[in-house]
Scaffold this active site. Sequence first.
Site, PDB file in Angstrom:
ATOM      1  N   GLY A  62     -10.784  56.939 -17.229  1.00 47.31           N
ATOM      2  CA  GLY A  62     -10.485  55.518 -17.078  1.00 47.31           C
ATOM      3  C   GLY A  62     -11.114  54.879 -15.859  1.00 47.31           C
ATOM      4  O   GLY A  62     -10.771  53.748 -15.497  1.00 47.31           O
ATOM      5  N   LYS A  63     -12.081  55.553 -15.218  1.00 48.14           N
ATOM      6  CA  LYS A  63     -12.679  55.032 -13.980  1.00 48.14           C
ATOM      7  C   LYS A  63     -13.438  53.727 -14.228  1.00 48.14           C
ATOM      8  O   LYS A  63     -13.239  52.728 -13.520  1.00 48.14           O
ATOM      9  CB  LYS A  63     -13.618  56.087 -13.372  1.00 48.14           C
ATOM     10  CG  LYS A  63     -12.927  57.409 -13.033  1.00 48.14           C
ATOM     11  CD  LYS A  63     -13.851  58.350 -12.300  1.00 48.14           C
ATOM     12  CE  LYS A  63     -15.045  58.806 -13.128  1.00 48.14           C
ATOM     13  NZ  LYS A  63     -14.665  59.595 -14.316  1.00 48.14           N
ATOM     14  N   THR A  64     -14.320  53.720 -15.221  1.00 44.93           N
ATOM     15  CA  THR A  64     -15.112  52.514 -15.502  1.00 44.93           C
ATOM     16  C   THR A  64     -14.226  51.388 -16.020  1.00 44.93           C
ATOM     17  O   THR A  64     -14.461  50.210 -15.730  1.00 44.93           O
ATOM     18  CB  THR A  64     -16.227  52.846 -16.511  1.00 44.93           C
ATOM     19  OG1 THR A  64     -17.073  53.868 -15.958  1.00 44.93           O
ATOM     20  CG2 THR A  64     -17.071  51.624 -16.821  1.00 44.93           C
TER      21      THR A  64
ATOM     22  N   SER B  87     -14.602  62.933 -16.931  1.00 46.59           N
ATOM     23  CA  SER B  87     -15.082  61.870 -17.821  1.00 46.59           C
ATOM     24  C   SER B  87     -13.962  61.438 -18.753  1.00 46.59           C
ATOM     25  O   SER B  87     -13.174  62.262 -19.225  1.00 46.59           O
ATOM     26  CB  SER B  87     -16.270  62.368 -18.653  1.00 46.59           C
ATOM     27  OG  SER B  87     -17.368  62.665 -17.823  1.00 46.59           O
TER      28      SER B  87
ATOM     29  N   GLU C  21     -21.204  55.140 -10.402  1.00 48.10           N
ATOM     30  CA  GLU C  21     -22.136  56.256 -10.642  1.00 48.10           C
ATOM     31  C   GLU C  21     -23.570  55.851 -10.298  1.00 48.10           C
ATOM     32  O   GLU C  21     -24.513  56.134 -11.038  1.00 48.10           O
ATOM     33  CB  GLU C  21     -22.074  56.682 -12.124  1.00 48.10           C
ATOM     34  CG  GLU C  21     -20.691  57.062 -12.606  1.00 48.10           C
ATOM     35  CD  GLU C  21     -20.279  58.442 -12.151  1.00 48.10           C
ATOM     36  OE1 GLU C  21     -21.039  59.067 -11.393  1.00 48.10           O
ATOM     37  OE2 GLU C  21     -19.197  58.885 -12.541  1.00 48.10           O
TER      38      GLU C  21
END
Length: 582
Positions: A377-379, A374, A502
């Site tokens: 920086g994925k989103t 978490s 997700e």
Amino acid sequence: MEKENKKGAVKRFAKLIMETNPPKLLLGLAVLLSVITTLVALTIPLFTKELVNGFSFGSLGSGQIIGIAVAFIAQVVAGGLSVYWLHYSGNKIVSSIRERLWSKLLRLPVPYYDNKSSGETISRLTNDTAILKSLITEHITGFFTGILSVIGALAILFYMNWQMTLVMLVVFPVAALIMFPIGSRMYKISKETQEETARFTSVINRVVSEIRLVKASGSEPMEYEHGRTGVMNLFRFGLKEAKMQALIAPVISFIILLLLVGLIGFGGVQVSSGAITAGELVAFIMYLFQIMLPLTQISQFFTQFQKAMGATDSIIAIMGAEEENQDSGSEAEHIRKTVSLERVSFAYKPEEPILQDVSMKIEAGKVTAIVGPSGSGKTTLFSLLERFYSPSAGSIRIGEQDLSDVKLRSWRSKIGYVSQESPIIAGSIRDNLSYGLDRAISDEEMENAARMAYADGFIGELPDGYDTEVGERGIKLSGGQRQRIAIARALLRDPELLMLDEATSNLDSKSEEVVQDALKNLMVGRTTIVIAHRLSTVVDADTIVFLDKGRITGKGTHEQLYRSHTLYREFADGQLKMNKSA
């Protein structure tokens, strides 16, 4: 400096009004009729003077009586038409401002909303425009006709008796010295009140929209205090405004009383000496009120005008904000090409980098998964692909074309996005399935999409089927049902690039299984990029990219990363073994 600011505020207000293309003819007619009404009113004291001086109704001819009646009727009709046309024009102007403001808000980029509370923005669209409406419909004509009434009455008074008129005018410079500082203070209070109103609206909007979270968290006492603080602040500003009004009212009353006593005393001496008649004295007193009442209107105009200047500045600030350019560039006709990120970096704040030197390829027609802890920086990466934000450095390309050279609206029309909390709008299931589509959807298309998303079963069990109301933010649906509605909506868009953020993370195992099957139907033949915490959902991806603290630390298939990437292996051992034991 303050004088220049006020002058600039007036120019900004005038420009804002003129940009709405106001109904000039109707406004002109409304002002003209108000002028006629005012001019007719100026003749009444003269008529009264003649009556007091012995002129009787018995001496009036039928023509004179008809003339007087017509004048009074004309005043009533002119006054009524003037008020209606003025309100019509004012509402049209404000409606145009609201429409422009609403259009602007829809074109503003996501970063603008990151820095503004929703309540504050709503307040600008509702409260601030209401202040402008009040000024235009209720105060502007009163200001101009008030000035005309004052000038007309003074001209007649000078003609009747210039000595008594000068006695009356002595008071006005004193009144002006008192009123101008009060007006300046009123402007400051008004601006502070508007800002506090926006903050209070923001609190209300946040609490009401998340009332279930408030209650589940037992946060009613805390939110009560937040709201109470806003109420008390508004109360305090209201008291400040009341103090200013309390100064204005007695000053005006004192001026009227002073003038009245002065006129009656001085006029009584003039009448007793035969210099003027009793009728002239009565006319003088009547003209006094025709001066004082408009002065009250003028002072109210300036009070409201100060408020309007503050509202204008707030509205213009939004109007001047940089917006998304949705129509520049070339059409994204087909994006079934490799999407490349080349040394991309991004930060919401310069001192806090989120992505650093990210380079990767999203192969056309294949599944690329982004995994990692978490906060890695994925989103944010998804936000860059959707062009909610632009990279601080580096570039994103579709084939050989830079993404920034593609029309924004065209690019987004090719993307299907399903998030972990897919947004649902208030309305029916049908409304949600067709939301954002620029073409009519047949019942057959809708039912087919719902079937592929495994949503047809629960929709068929609802009392009104596709016309069932889902409540605000889809509160009447379960998490799994909302996800399947979102998948069906994405199917109807027929996207070429599919982004799954997700999409099953908040679901129970049974719902997750159904949604996973629906997602497989959605992914067929499409370029897909998936964010997942649960590795079990992406082990079969063509490429897995491991993102850690904004940097890519590994790429490959599940087997390749399991052998070569220590942190990925720890993730896999912790999750996949747990799933097997479960």
